[in-house]
Scaffold this motif. Structure first.
Motif, PDB file in Angstrom:
ATOM      1  N   LEU A  43       0.902  -1.300   0.029  1.00  0.00           N
ATOM      2  CA  LEU A  43      -0.130  -0.010  -0.075  1.00  0.00           C
ATOM      3  C   LEU A  43       0.750   1.265  -0.112  1.00  0.00           C
ATOM      4  O   LEU A  43       0.617   2.072  -0.930  1.00  0.00           O
ATOM      5  CB  LEU A  43      -1.004   0.062   1.291  1.00  0.00           C
ATOM      6  N   ARG A  54      -4.586   4.983  -8.890  1.00  0.00           N
ATOM      7  CA  ARG A  54      -5.511   5.162  -7.845  1.00  0.00           C
ATOM      8  C   ARG A  54      -6.319   4.012  -7.645  1.00  0.00           C
ATOM      9  O   ARG A  54      -6.454   3.451  -6.660  1.00  0.00           O
ATOM     10  CB  ARG A  54      -6.636   6.154  -8.140  1.00  0.00           C
ATOM     11  N   LEU A  55      -6.386   3.183  -8.919  1.00  0.00           N
ATOM     12  CA  LEU A  55      -7.065   1.769  -8.557  1.00  0.00           C
ATOM     13  C   LEU A  55      -6.101   0.665  -8.002  1.00  0.00           C
ATOM     14  O   LEU A  55      -6.474   0.047  -7.271  1.00  0.00           O
ATOM     15  CB  LEU A  55      -7.237   1.012  -9.936  1.00  0.00           C
ATOM     16  N   GLN A  56      -4.543   0.980  -8.307  1.00  0.00           N
ATOM     17  CA  GLN A  56      -3.729   0.133  -7.441  1.00  0.00           C
ATOM     18  C   GLN A  56      -3.685   0.524  -5.867  1.00  0.00           C
ATOM     19  O   GLN A  56      -3.472  -0.413  -5.171  1.00  0.00           O
ATOM     20  CB  GLN A  56      -2.397   0.482  -8.038  1.00  0.00           C
ATOM     21  N   VAL A  57      -3.759   1.622  -5.498  1.00  0.00           N
ATOM     22  CA  VAL A  57      -4.001   1.902  -4.237  1.00  0.00           C
ATOM     23  C   VAL A  57      -5.177   1.676  -3.518  1.00  0.00           C
ATOM     24  O   VAL A  57      -5.304   0.968  -2.457  1.00  0.00           O
ATOM     25  CB  VAL A  57      -4.001   3.466  -3.918  1.00  0.00           C
ATOM     26  N   ASP A  58      -6.457   1.601  -4.265  1.00  0.00           N
ATOM     27  CA  ASP A  58      -7.580   0.743  -3.650  1.00  0.00           C
ATOM     28  C   ASP A  58      -7.377  -0.481  -3.490  1.00  0.00           C
ATOM     29  O   ASP A  58      -7.745  -0.994  -2.446  1.00  0.00           O
ATOM     30  CB  ASP A  58      -8.840   1.336  -4.579  1.00  0.00           C
ATOM     31  N   ALA A  59      -6.795  -1.060  -4.611  1.00  0.00           N
ATOM     32  CA  ALA A  59      -6.801  -2.750  -4.406  1.00  0.00           C
ATOM     33  C   ALA A  59      -5.815  -3.064  -3.156  1.00  0.00           C
ATOM     34  O   ALA A  59      -6.022  -4.035  -2.491  1.00  0.00           O
ATOM     35  CB  ALA A  59      -6.163  -3.073  -5.657  1.00  0.00           C
ATOM     36  N   ALA A  76      -5.136  -1.455  -0.688  1.00  0.00           N
ATOM     37  CA  ALA A  76      -5.977  -0.947   0.433  1.00  0.00           C
ATOM     38  C   ALA A  76      -7.079  -1.978   1.138  1.00  0.00           C
ATOM     39  O   ALA A  76      -7.073  -2.618   2.239  1.00  0.00           O
ATOM     40  CB  ALA A  76      -6.711   0.554   0.585  1.00  0.00           C
ATOM     41  N   ALA A  77      -7.457  -2.540  -0.004  1.00  0.00           N
ATOM     42  CA  ALA A  77      -8.350  -3.678   0.245  1.00  0.00           C
ATOM     43  C   ALA A  77      -7.748  -5.098   0.781  1.00  0.00           C
ATOM     44  O   ALA A  77      -8.247  -5.931   1.638  1.00  0.00           O
ATOM     45  CB  ALA A  77      -9.204  -3.858  -1.065  1.00  0.00           C
TER      46      ALA A  77
END
Length: 320
Positions: free
Chosen positions: A137, A179-184, A186-187
């Motif tokens: 992350l 941004r999508l990589q950050v969301d993934a 974080a999940a």
């Protein structure tokens, strides 16, 4: 010629009627000695079945003049106000039992510990995976920051006519992907944290602690034995008071009621109690009603009394 035969019939009938009477007295809560004490009455009952004679009439007159027997009370047993069998929350091997039979414990005291080697290994693996998710992350966050910075520069160059629209679109796409990589990431981190939390919760369940203050009255397993969620390890009873559970014969039902005061004799002590609960129906076999009364706190020293001890319970106004 028929008189001896007739006399024999009447004697047999009197004896046959005396047996149900003795059974009824036993159902009313009287013990064998109590029934023995009433043998003169049973004798008079038998005599009543024979032809009247002056001697028998006198015996019946004497019996009628006697005062009714005192209330014998209801037979009961002392119970702890709270009791619990403590078992493991997970199958495993018992590592240690930290208490002995009869020990007093406080609420929250450690009583036993399970040995779950596989669980500890799983927790270590999950913790390492959690650390990896935290690093992933952080890396995704740095890449997003760099992509946003590049996009701002492209916007500035495009405003001056030094960057094409295609370059600007490409930087916007890179920023969106970051941004999508950050969301993934974080999940993924949330999932790893939940797994570690779950395993640590299970690991905490390897410790068996006292739910309330009390005394250990049974120890069912020893260190090294395999245990499961269905087999108790220890039995604990509370120190916060006693109950007396007793049976009231059907014919004495009117003598007790919820909230009524009772007197309890146990362990050589005279105690006071209050009826707390009554069974909603009379037992079909014993024809008795099960009643529980709470011993008044501070009414007598706790030490001389032992859970499981026999007691005799009297209505407050009926105790001799």
């Amino acid at each position: 010629m028929l008189w001896p035969y007739r006399k024999q019939q009447l004697a047999i009938a009197g004896a046959a009627l005396a047996v149900p009477l003795a059974g009824a007295l036993a159902l009313a809560g009287l013990r064998a000695p109590d029934v023995a004490a009433l043998q003169p009455h049973l004798g008079a009952f038998r005599a009543a079945a024979l032809p009247a004679t002056p001697a028998v009439t006198g015996a019946r007159r004497d019996t009628a003049l006697k005062a009714p027997p005192a209330h014998r009370g209801f037979v009961g047993v002392l119970l702890s106000h709270r009791s619990v069998n403590l078992a493991a929350r997970n199958d495993g091997r018992l590592r240690a039992v930290h208490v002995r039979l009869g020990d007093r414990v406080a609420a929250g005291d450690l009583l036993a510990t399970l040995d779950l080697q596989t669980l500890r290994s799983d927790t270590a693996v999950a913790t390492a995976a959690l650390r990896g998710a935290e690093v992933a992350l952080d890396r995704a966050g740095e890449e997003l920051a760099e992509a946003e910075e590049r996009h701002r520069r492209k916007q500035a160059l495009a405003a001056e006519g030094l960057a094409s629209g295609e370059d600007l679109s490409a930087s916007e796409h890179q920023t969106a992907v970051a941004r999508l990589q950050v969301d993934a990431a974080a999940a993924e981190l949330r999932e790893k944290r939940a797994r570690v939390g779950q395993l640590r919760g299970v690991e905490a369940d390897t410790e068996i602690r006292a739910p309330f203050a009390g005394r250990v009255v049974a120890r069912y397993a020893e260190p090294g034995e395999s245990v499961s969620t269905t087999l108790p390890i220890l039995r604990l009873i509370s120190d916060d008071g006693l109950l007396v559970r007793f049976a009231v014969p059907e014919e004495h039902r009117a003598e007790v009621d919820e909230g009524a005061s009772v007197r309890v004799r146990a362990g050589g002590l005279e105690l006071r109690g209050t009826v707390e609960t009554m069974a909603p129906e009379i037992d079909a076999v014993s024809r008795a009603l099960v009643v529980e009364a709470r011993i008044e706190p501070g009414d007598a020293p706790r030490e001389p009394l032992v859970a499981g001890e026999m007691a005799r319970v009297f209505p407050a106004e009926g105790a001799p």
